[in-house]
Motif scaffolding. Structure first.
Motif, PDB file in Angstrom:
ATOM      1  N   THR B 106       0.836  -1.201   0.000  1.00  0.00           N
ATOM      2  CA  THR B 106       0.000   0.000   0.000  1.00  0.00           C
ATOM      3  C   THR B 106       0.869   1.250   0.000  1.00  0.00           C
ATOM      4  O   THR B 106       0.677   2.156  -0.831  1.00  0.00           O
ATOM      5  CB  THR B 106      -0.909   0.018   1.249  1.00  0.00           C
ATOM      6  N   LEU B 107       1.836   1.294   0.912  1.00  0.00           N
ATOM      7  CA  LEU B 107       2.708   2.466   0.981  1.00  0.00           C
ATOM      8  C   LEU B 107       3.471   2.646  -0.322  1.00  0.00           C
ATOM      9  O   LEU B 107       3.521   3.734  -0.893  1.00  0.00           O
ATOM     10  CB  LEU B 107       3.709   2.310   2.141  1.00  0.00           C
ATOM     11  N   PHE B 110       1.205   3.725  -3.257  1.00  0.00           N
ATOM     12  CA  PHE B 110       0.765   5.114  -3.113  1.00  0.00           C
ATOM     13  C   PHE B 110       1.913   6.061  -3.453  1.00  0.00           C
ATOM     14  O   PHE B 110       1.745   6.994  -4.249  1.00  0.00           O
ATOM     15  CB  PHE B 110       0.259   5.388  -1.694  1.00  0.00           C
ATOM     16  N   LEU B 130       5.256  17.622   3.688  1.00  0.00           N
ATOM     17  CA  LEU B 130       5.730  17.098   4.963  1.00  0.00           C
ATOM     18  C   LEU B 130       4.599  16.375   5.702  1.00  0.00           C
ATOM     19  O   LEU B 130       4.814  15.305   6.272  1.00  0.00           O
ATOM     20  CB  LEU B 130       6.264  18.256   5.805  1.00  0.00           C
ATOM     21  N   ALA B 131       3.419  16.967   5.659  1.00  0.00           N
ATOM     22  CA  ALA B 131       2.305  16.378   6.405  1.00  0.00           C
ATOM     23  C   ALA B 131       2.067  14.942   5.946  1.00  0.00           C
ATOM     24  O   ALA B 131       1.843  14.040   6.769  1.00  0.00           O
ATOM     25  CB  ALA B 131       1.042  17.210   6.186  1.00  0.00           C
ATOM     26  N   VAL B 132       2.152  14.728   4.624  1.00  0.00           N
ATOM     27  CA  VAL B 132       1.888  13.402   4.062  1.00  0.00           C
ATOM     28  C   VAL B 132       2.984  12.417   4.462  1.00  0.00           C
ATOM     29  O   VAL B 132       2.707  11.325   4.979  1.00  0.00           O
ATOM     30  CB  VAL B 132       1.773  13.517   2.529  1.00  0.00           C
ATOM     31  N   VAL B 135       3.154  11.646   8.256  1.00  0.00           N
ATOM     32  CA  VAL B 135       2.110  10.731   8.726  1.00  0.00           C
ATOM     33  C   VAL B 135       2.486   9.291   8.386  1.00  0.00           C
ATOM     34  O   VAL B 135       2.383   8.390   9.215  1.00  0.00           O
ATOM     35  CB  VAL B 135       0.745  11.104   8.116  1.00  0.00           C
ATOM     36  N   MET B 136       2.977   9.093   7.164  1.00  0.00           N
ATOM     37  CA  MET B 136       3.344   7.729   6.776  1.00  0.00           C
ATOM     38  C   MET B 136       4.532   7.226   7.594  1.00  0.00           C
ATOM     39  O   MET B 136       4.525   6.090   8.082  1.00  0.00           O
ATOM     40  CB  MET B 136       3.670   7.689   5.274  1.00  0.00           C
TER      41      MET B 136
END
Lengths: 191, 257
Positions: B106-107, B110, B130-132, B135-136
């Protein structure tokens, strides 16, 4: 709100606050948009939604299906290889059967040829034997004929000698004694 | 005010014919007008993440719908992607890591799809944020840490106690290991975000130079070159993110050195 931006392009403090400290009056970025914390909740929310959707798609549909396809292909390949080996074994078997048949045919042919040869030989021998017998019979016959001829010749010689001796005795003025003459001739003939 | 001086500066730049807004491409905009970006607002982030989902759907689901024994081109790509990530997970984490393969897939899918979608001119690169990436990376970090404690209990801490090293060195190494462990999510996220942001920003800067006629050919060549590099980076960074996830996962599964 941001709509309060004046026509002159001056930015009112409220609009600045509303848009955060991330965009200037012209819609350009101030500094790094990546560090605009006002946008973080939005990005994080949609990221989580996206990742969950992707995970569901992958784990429910895509990955089992692809795994199935790969397994099926592996199975097909294995089965095909097995079938190919089977066929190969059959081919080897067929070749052996062919060779066996060939060898049998060859021995059969040799046997038939041998038989024919023996038969011919036997007939030949028989014919030779018959010919020999005929020849022997014919030579025996001839010998007998020769012996007869010889015997008759001897008889004739005795008669001629007796007659001749009789004639000679008569010519010489003697009295021919037939018995004495034939006895003398017989003695002489015996050697 | 700072904004006014910047606006003046921009006007001056525009007058000179050179316009540099390399960071504007990273601005998050609501899709349907307005300025407010609430947590639920559909924005260009939503759009490009949605496109990533559609691309993955097309790549891994639609292309394999025929389940052909002899694969079509699309199905080959899907199988290749599957095999690539599966082998990576298996090689790095071992057989027992294979059950976490869907998460890593999945990672990887994506990131790789988002990176490549970001290379479309005018696209919004979600992975340059950065937010994305944070989070990952944090999700990986927390999952791996919790998994380590769940599987091995307190002995998971032996990860930091390197028994192969001489005894006097071990506390020092433990400290270094501990620091490096907690730096992991930082490097993990900033590596991806930095690479994506830098490449796209550099392309924008070169594009700005194209306004000067004398430099334009060089600028176009440079953009082509950087673009080629970015194609590589788009894949390599997704690969790096995924393989680092595998390495961290391996630490959680087998913490003993």
């Amino acid at each position: 709100m941001a709509t309060e931006t004046t026509a002159a392009g001056h930015v009112s403090p409220e609009s600045l606050e509303a848009a955060g400290i991330c965009i200037d009056a012209h819609g350009g970025a101030i500094g790094m948009p990546q560090l605009c914390f006002d946008w973080f909740p939005n990005q994080i929310f949609w990221l989580v939604v996206t990742l969950v959707v992707i995970f569901l798609i992958l784990s429910r549909v895509a990955l089992p299906r692809i795994a199935g396809i790969l397994a099926e292909r592996q199975g097909t390949i294995t089965a095909d290889i097995a079938a190919a080996e089977d066929l190969k074994a059959k081919a080897v078997e067929a070749e052996e059967a062919y060779n066996r048949a060939l060898a049998e045919a060859r021995t059969e042919a040799q046997r038939i040829a041998g038989e024919a040869r023996a038969e011919i030989q036997a007939e030949l021998d028989k014919a030779i034997a018959r010919a020999d017998a005929e020849i022997a019979a014919k030579s025996a016959e001839s010998e007998k004929a020769i012996a007869e001829i010889r015997a008759s010749a001897l008889d004739s010689i005795e008669a001629v000698a007796t007659d001749t001796a009789d004639a000679i005795v008569t010519a010489l003025g003697g009295k021919s004694d037939a018995k004495a003459i034939s006895g003398a001739v017989s003695d002489r003939m015996k050697g | 005010m700072a904004t006014e001086t910047q606006a003046a500066g921009q006007a001056a730049e525009e007058g000179a014919g050179l316009v540099f807004h390399p960071m504007d491409q990273f601005i998050v905009k609501p899709l349907f007008g307005g300025d407010a970006v609430a947590w639920y607002t559909p924005t260009n982030v939503t759009l490009w993440m949605g496109l990533a989902v559609l691309a993955i759907l097309a790549l891994l689901v639609l292309s394999t719908s025929r389940r052909a024994i002899v694969p079509s081109r699309g199905q080959s790509i899907a199988e290749l992607a599957y095999g690539f990530v599966y082998k990576m997970v298996e090689d790095v984490t071992g057989k027992d890591g294979v059950k976490y393969f869907p998460y890593i897939m999945t990672l990887f899918m994506f990131i790789v799809v988002a990176n490549f979608l970001g290379l479309i001119p005018g696209a919004f690169t979600t992975t340059s944020h950065l937010a994305v990436t944070v989070v990952m990376a944090l999700a990986v970090f927390l999952t791996v840490t919790l998994l380590g404690f769940y599987l091995h209990g307190i002995s998971f801490l032996k990860l930091f106690w390197i028994s192969a090293a001489p005894l006097p060195l071990r506390p020092v190494l433990a400290l270094i290991e501990l620091i490096s462990y907690f730096v992991r999510p930082v490097s993990h996220s900033i590596r991806l975000m930095g690479n994506m942001m830098a490449g796209h920003a550099v392309m924008k800067v070169f594009a700005g130079f194209a306004a000067i006629i004398a430099i334009a050919p060089v600028s176009v060549l440079a953009i082509s070159a950087i673009y080629a590099l970015e194609v590589l980076v788009a894949f390599i960074q997704a690969y790096v993110f995924a393989i680092l996830t595998c390495v961290y996962l391996k630490d959680a599964l087998h913490p003993y050195h």
